[in-house]
Design a protein around this motif. Structure first.
Motif, PDB file in Angstrom:
ATOM      1  N   GLN A 101     -60.672 -29.305 138.525  1.00 19.23           N
ATOM      2  CA  GLN A 101     -59.768 -29.889 139.516  1.00 19.23           C
ATOM      3  C   GLN A 101     -59.915 -29.277 140.907  1.00 19.23           C
ATOM      4  O   GLN A 101     -59.166 -29.626 141.813  1.00 19.23           O
ATOM      5  CB  GLN A 101     -58.317 -29.751 139.054  1.00 19.23           C
ATOM      6  N   SER A 102     -60.877 -28.384 141.082  1.00 20.81           N
ATOM      7  CA  SER A 102     -61.028 -27.743 142.390  1.00 20.81           C
ATOM      8  C   SER A 102     -61.592 -28.721 143.413  1.00 20.81           C
ATOM      9  O   SER A 102     -62.308 -29.669 143.081  1.00 20.81           O
ATOM     10  CB  SER A 102     -61.953 -26.526 142.284  1.00 20.81           C
ATOM     11  N   CYS A 103     -61.271 -28.483 144.677  1.00 19.35           N
ATOM     12  CA  CYS A 103     -61.679 -29.360 145.771  1.00 19.35           C
ATOM     13  C   CYS A 103     -63.201 -29.430 145.886  1.00 19.35           C
ATOM     14  O   CYS A 103     -63.885 -28.396 145.862  1.00 19.35           O
ATOM     15  CB  CYS A 103     -61.068 -28.863 147.077  1.00 19.35           C
ATOM     16  N   CYS A 104     -63.730 -30.641 146.039  1.00 20.34           N
ATOM     17  CA  CYS A 104     -65.177 -30.814 146.167  1.00 20.34           C
ATOM     18  C   CYS A 104     -65.712 -30.314 147.507  1.00 20.34           C
ATOM     19  O   CYS A 104     -66.909 -30.053 147.629  1.00 20.34           O
ATOM     20  CB  CYS A 104     -65.543 -32.291 146.008  1.00 20.34           C
ATOM     21  N   LEU A 105     -64.829 -30.170 148.502  1.00 16.69           N
ATOM     22  CA  LEU A 105     -65.282 -29.733 149.818  1.00 16.69           C
ATOM     23  C   LEU A 105     -65.285 -28.220 149.969  1.00 16.69           C
ATOM     24  O   LEU A 105     -66.205 -27.655 150.551  1.00 16.69           O
ATOM     25  CB  LEU A 105     -64.399 -30.357 150.909  1.00 16.69           C
ATOM     26  N   CYS A 106     -64.243 -27.560 149.453  1.00 12.07           N
ATOM     27  CA  CYS A 106     -64.152 -26.108 149.653  1.00 12.07           C
ATOM     28  C   CYS A 106     -64.109 -25.336 148.339  1.00 12.07           C
ATOM     29  O   CYS A 106     -64.485 -24.161 148.304  1.00 12.07           O
ATOM     30  CB  CYS A 106     -62.919 -25.757 150.485  1.00 12.07           C
ATOM     31  N   GLY A 107     -63.636 -25.936 147.272  1.00 15.09           N
ATOM     32  CA  GLY A 107     -63.559 -25.271 145.975  1.00 15.09           C
ATOM     33  C   GLY A 107     -62.493 -24.200 145.881  1.00 15.09           C
ATOM     34  O   GLY A 107     -62.469 -23.447 144.909  1.00 15.09           O
ATOM     35  N   ASN A 108     -61.587 -24.143 146.867  1.00 14.96           N
ATOM     36  CA  ASN A 108     -60.599 -23.059 146.899  1.00 14.96           C
ATOM     37  C   ASN A 108     -59.199 -23.485 146.469  1.00 14.96           C
ATOM     38  O   ASN A 108     -58.304 -22.637 146.405  1.00 14.96           O
ATOM     39  CB  ASN A 108     -60.522 -22.475 148.315  1.00 14.96           C
ATOM     40  N   VAL A 122     -62.683 -27.517 155.433  1.00 15.09           N
ATOM     41  CA  VAL A 122     -63.629 -28.464 156.039  1.00 15.09           C
ATOM     42  C   VAL A 122     -62.882 -29.514 156.848  1.00 15.09           C
ATOM     43  O   VAL A 122     -63.228 -29.799 158.006  1.00 15.09           O
ATOM     44  CB  VAL A 122     -64.494 -29.139 154.956  1.00 15.09           C
ATOM     45  N   SER A 123     -61.857 -30.094 156.256  1.00 13.51           N
ATOM     46  CA  SER A 123     -61.088 -31.115 156.965  1.00 13.51           C
ATOM     47  C   SER A 123     -60.327 -30.517 158.145  1.00 13.51           C
ATOM     48  O   SER A 123     -60.216 -31.147 159.206  1.00 13.51           O
ATOM     49  CB  SER A 123     -60.123 -31.816 156.003  1.00 13.51           C
ATOM     50  N   ASN A 179     -67.518 -37.635 148.149  1.00 17.80           N
ATOM     51  CA  ASN A 179     -68.299 -38.335 147.128  1.00 17.80           C
ATOM     52  C   ASN A 179     -69.783 -37.971 147.219  1.00 17.80           C
ATOM     53  O   ASN A 179     -70.479 -37.894 146.202  1.00 17.80           O
ATOM     54  CB  ASN A 179     -68.126 -39.846 147.265  1.00 17.80           C
ATOM     55  N   ASN A 180     -70.261 -37.739 148.432  1.00 13.31           N
ATOM     56  CA  ASN A 180     -71.669 -37.370 148.616  1.00 13.31           C
ATOM     57  C   ASN A 180     -71.961 -36.004 147.993  1.00 13.31           C
ATOM     58  O   ASN A 180     -73.013 -35.790 147.388  1.00 13.31           O
ATOM     59  CB  ASN A 180     -72.000 -37.358 150.103  1.00 13.31           C
ATOM     60  N   ARG A 181     -71.012 -35.090 148.138  1.00 15.02           N
ATOM     61  CA  ARG A 181     -71.179 -33.764 147.526  1.00 15.02           C
ATOM     62  C   ARG A 181     -71.043 -33.837 146.011  1.00 15.02           C
ATOM     63  O   ARG A 181     -71.777 -33.160 145.281  1.00 15.02           O
ATOM     64  CB  ARG A 181     -70.146 -32.793 148.092  1.00 15.02           C
ATOM     65  N   LEU A 182     -70.117 -34.658 145.547  1.00 15.81           N
ATOM     66  CA  LEU A 182     -69.867 -34.738 144.110  1.00 15.81           C
ATOM     67  C   LEU A 182     -70.995 -35.437 143.362  1.00 15.81           C
ATOM     68  O   LEU A 182     -71.445 -34.963 142.320  1.00 15.81           O
ATOM     69  CB  LEU A 182     -68.542 -35.476 143.862  1.00 15.81           C
ATOM     70  N   HIS A 183     -71.469 -36.560 143.895  1.00 14.37           N
ATOM     71  CA  HIS A 183     -72.426 -37.391 143.165  1.00 14.37           C
ATOM     72  C   HIS A 183     -73.878 -37.151 143.557  1.00 14.37           C
ATOM     73  O   HIS A 183     -74.778 -37.366 142.733  1.00 14.37           O
ATOM     74  CB  HIS A 183     -72.089 -38.878 143.375  1.00 14.37           C
ATOM     75  N   SER A 187     -74.437 -32.071 151.186  1.00 14.84           N
ATOM     76  CA  SER A 187     -73.273 -31.684 151.987  1.00 14.84           C
ATOM     77  C   SER A 187     -73.632 -31.655 153.467  1.00 14.84           C
ATOM     78  O   SER A 187     -74.771 -31.377 153.845  1.00 14.84           O
ATOM     79  CB  SER A 187     -72.747 -30.306 151.553  1.00 14.84           C
ATOM     80  N   SER A 188     -72.640 -31.950 154.293  1.00 16.09           N
ATOM     81  CA  SER A 188     -72.809 -31.922 155.747  1.00 16.09           C
ATOM     82  C   SER A 188     -71.783 -30.981 156.344  1.00 16.09           C
ATOM     83  O   SER A 188     -70.672 -30.831 155.812  1.00 16.09           O
ATOM     84  CB  SER A 188     -72.635 -33.327 156.337  1.00 16.09           C
TER      85      SER A 188
END
Length: 225
Positions: A101-108, A122-123, A179-183, A187-188
């Motif tokens: 369930q961790s965030c796909c952008l930061c994982g924190n 990131v956001s 979605n780009n990071r997940l699938h 990453s950008s």
């Protein structure tokens, strides 16, 4: 007639069996449409649709989602986000899926709507660049309610239309990046995302430059670049 498979079908067959067969000497049949006890001379799509799908009360956030000049795909995605119906990881887990369930952008932190689009590092970095470009001092959104209130605020020095198209495009791009990071495991950086957003906003304004609400909007967008 076929044998009835339910009590309602049986009742219908009994009723049809009791109806007198029309005769040639009978007067012509007449028909009318009755929608919600309202007799109509002809079929009305509007009245029928309103009866089948009654209108609910207008929500306070409606104008921040649907406004003249918005990008349709961004507005639709923003609407789904506003209703909190995006398949974030916490939402998927609530359906019983055994996933991280961790965030796909930061994982924190847990990936829910408010964190993913507002509180993730990131956001937040992306929003800091956006608010500066819009002429605000850097600030952060703590809740989705505060974010919607900011979108709906009226300040003569800031364009509501520009704020709306930028906010909707930002939410769309953040979900795309997630979605780009997940699938795709691609990453950008926030700077790259802002560059993509900048190009998107310019194209949106130029495509609608003949609309009254977009008059001078490109100049406003570039004023603090």
């Amino acid at each position: 007639m076929r044998h009835a498979r339910s009590d309602r079908a049986l009742d219908l067959q009994i009723h049809l069996s009791s109806v007198r067969i029309p005769q040639l000497s009978d007067p012509d049949d007449e028909y009318y449409w009755c929608v919600n006890d309202l007799e109509l001379d002809k079929f009305s799509t509007k009245h029928t649709w309103e009866f089948l799908r009654p209108r609910g009360p207008v929500q306070d956030w409606t104008a921040t989602v649907w406004f003249k000049g918005s990008v349709p795909r961004h507005a639709f995605h923003f609407w789904v986000t506003q209703l909190d119906r995006l398949p974030t990881r916490t939402r998927l887990a609530s359906w019983g899926l055994p996933i991280d369930q961790s965030c796909c952008l930061c994982g924190n932190a847990l990936e829910n709507r408010d964190h993913l689009f507002l509180r993730c590092e990131v956001s937040q970095h992306l929003w800091s660049m956006i608010t500066r470009r819009l002429g605000y001092r850097t600030f952060t959104f703590h809740t989705w309610t505060a974010f919607i209130a900011w979108l709906g605020s009226n300040r003569p020095s800031h364009s509501t239309t520009l704020r709306g198209i930028v906010a909707q495009a930002t939410i769309y791009i953040l979900w795309y990046e997630r979605n780009n990071r997940l699938h795709n495991s691609i990453s950008s950086s926030p700077a790259a995302l802002f560059k993509l957003l900048d190009r998107l906003i310019k194209d949106t304004i130029l495509a609608r430059r003949n609309m009254k609400s977009f008059n001078g909007l490109l100049r406003r967008w570039l004023a603090f670049s």
